[in-house]
Design a protein around this motif. Structure first.
Motif, PDB file in Angstrom:
ATOM      1  N   ASN A 117       0.838  -1.194   0.000  1.00 38.84           N
ATOM      2  CA  ASN A 117       0.000   0.000   0.000  1.00 38.84           C
ATOM      3  C   ASN A 117       0.874   1.245   0.000  1.00 38.84           C
ATOM      4  O   ASN A 117       1.885   1.322   0.680  1.00 38.84           O
ATOM      5  N   GLY A 118       0.482   2.234  -0.796  1.00 39.49           N
ATOM      6  CA  GLY A 118       1.244   3.475  -0.852  1.00 39.49           C
ATOM      7  C   GLY A 118       2.458   3.405  -1.747  1.00 39.49           C
ATOM      8  O   GLY A 118       3.272   4.333  -1.750  1.00 39.49           O
ATOM      9  N   GLU A 119       2.603   2.332  -2.520  1.00 42.33           N
ATOM     10  CA  GLU A 119       3.773   2.191  -3.397  1.00 42.33           C
ATOM     11  C   GLU A 119       3.408   2.392  -4.867  1.00 42.33           C
ATOM     12  O   GLU A 119       3.969   1.763  -5.751  1.00 42.33           O
ATOM     13  N   ILE A 120       2.457   3.286  -5.122  1.00 44.55           N
ATOM     14  CA  ILE A 120       2.064   3.551  -6.501  1.00 44.55           C
ATOM     15  C   ILE A 120       3.242   4.068  -7.330  1.00 44.55           C
ATOM     16  O   ILE A 120       3.416   3.653  -8.483  1.00 44.55           O
ATOM     17  N   HIS A 150     -13.744  10.893 -12.628  1.00 45.50           N
ATOM     18  CA  HIS A 150     -13.003  11.163 -13.867  1.00 45.50           C
ATOM     19  C   HIS A 150     -12.162   9.955 -14.270  1.00 45.50           C
ATOM     20  O   HIS A 150     -12.075   9.612 -15.455  1.00 45.50           O
ATOM     21  N   ARG A 151     -11.546   9.305 -13.292  1.00 48.26           N
ATOM     22  CA  ARG A 151     -10.727   8.124 -13.603  1.00 48.26           C
ATOM     23  C   ARG A 151     -11.583   7.022 -14.224  1.00 48.26           C
ATOM     24  O   ARG A 151     -11.171   6.380 -15.200  1.00 48.26           O
ATOM     25  N   SER A 208      -7.261  -1.892 -16.638  1.00 53.88           N
ATOM     26  CA  SER A 208      -6.722  -1.892 -15.283  1.00 53.88           C
ATOM     27  C   SER A 208      -6.110  -0.540 -14.972  1.00 53.88           C
ATOM     28  O   SER A 208      -5.899   0.287 -15.871  1.00 53.88           O
ATOM     29  N   ALA A 209      -5.800  -0.327 -13.695  1.00 59.38           N
ATOM     30  CA  ALA A 209      -5.124   0.907 -13.291  1.00 59.38           C
ATOM     31  C   ALA A 209      -3.770   1.011 -13.976  1.00 59.38           C
ATOM     32  O   ALA A 209      -3.314   2.110 -14.322  1.00 59.38           O
ATOM     33  N   ALA A 210      -3.125  -0.128 -14.189  1.00 62.66           N
ATOM     34  CA  ALA A 210      -1.826  -0.124 -14.868  1.00 62.66           C
ATOM     35  C   ALA A 210      -1.944   0.395 -16.297  1.00 62.66           C
ATOM     36  O   ALA A 210      -1.066   1.110 -16.780  1.00 62.66           O
ATOM     37  N   ASP A 211      -3.017   0.032 -16.983  1.00 62.22           N
ATOM     38  CA  ASP A 211      -3.239   0.539 -18.339  1.00 62.22           C
ATOM     39  C   ASP A 211      -3.345   2.061 -18.329  1.00 62.22           C
ATOM     40  O   ASP A 211      -2.788   2.743 -19.185  1.00 62.22           O
TER      41      ASP A 211
END
Length: 239
Positions: A107-110, A198-199, A210-213
């Motif tokens: 967590n928190g490692e975006i 918005h996301r 995905s969030a990665a995309d």
């Protein structure tokens, strides 16, 4: 006296069929230094009928690459002792091991996930790992590989970006820098809910799965998107 019939080797049909079926089953490699976590990840994937091999360190995986048979997907912990997950990604690039890699982050490692994507990771999973999320992410990575597409290529294009609003481009630029929705909300003087809305809209517009995309789109279009951050908006704006 008739011609002799040719002698064919005896084939064990069951063994042959099992071999064929095994070759069709994707092989997943997991690199995780926590023994309990490694066991849990391996067992979860095995329960889905994948072939799975676990390694406690990046160094041990590298030593095994010469004799390890085909790898279809790798799951790599970011915070490995010794050679880190990012270091392993760099090493695999040098060795031209072109297989989809999924990074495990805390967590928190975006920002770490963003760096991993820049190094070629196709996706990331935030710990603690949910079994369904793990399996779905692996299947998506394998599907991407089967389509023989470059996993670092974004689903978006300049034409698709043109369909985003000015505000969405601002948010996407910050997503590509590794900011969380909460950090983006503070930066742009928006509510957290507005940023998440918005996301969600951008995910649909950009066909991001995905969030990665979404991060990948922000990274690949940084030069264009960052222009939308150069002009400050009024602090009263909430849209």
């Amino acid at each position: 006296m008739g011609a002799r019939r040719p002698v064919y080797p005896i084939i064990n049909i069951r063994e042959w069929w099992n071999t064929v079926q095994t070759e069709k089953v994707p092989k997943i490699v997991v690199v995780e230094d926590n023994p309990e976590m490694l066991t849990a990840l391996v067992d979860t994937l095995k329960s889905e009928k994948f072939r799975v091999r676990g390694f406690p360190s990046a160094e041990e995986l590298i030593e095994a690459l010469e004799w390890l048979d085909k790898i279809d997907c790798l799951i790599v912990d970011h915070n490995l002792p010794g050679m880190s997950g990012e270091d392993l990604l760099r090493d695999l690039q040098v060795r031209q091991v072109r297989r989809p890699v999924i990074m495990l982050t805390g967590n928190g490692e975006i920002p770490a996930a963003v760096r991993a994507i820049k190094l070629g990771a196709v996706d990331y999973i935030v710990k603690p790992v949910d079994a369904d999320t793990l399996v779905d992410t692996v299947r998506s990575a394998l599907e991407m590989s089967c389509r023989r597409t470059d996993p670092t290529v974004s689903p978006a294009s300049r034409d698709v970006l043109s369909g985003l609003t000015e505000r969405q481009r601002e948010i996407l630029a910050l997503v590509g820098r590794g900011l969380t929705s909460k950090e983006i909300a503070i930066r742009l003087n928006l509510s957290h809910r507005t940023v998440e809305t918005h996301r969600a809209a951008m995910m649909k517009q950009l066909a991001a799965k995905s969030a990665a995309d979404l991060i990948r789109v922000g990274i690949e279009n940084a030069n264009v998107l960052n222009q939308h951050l150069s002009v400050p908006r009024p602090s009263s704006s909430r849209g």
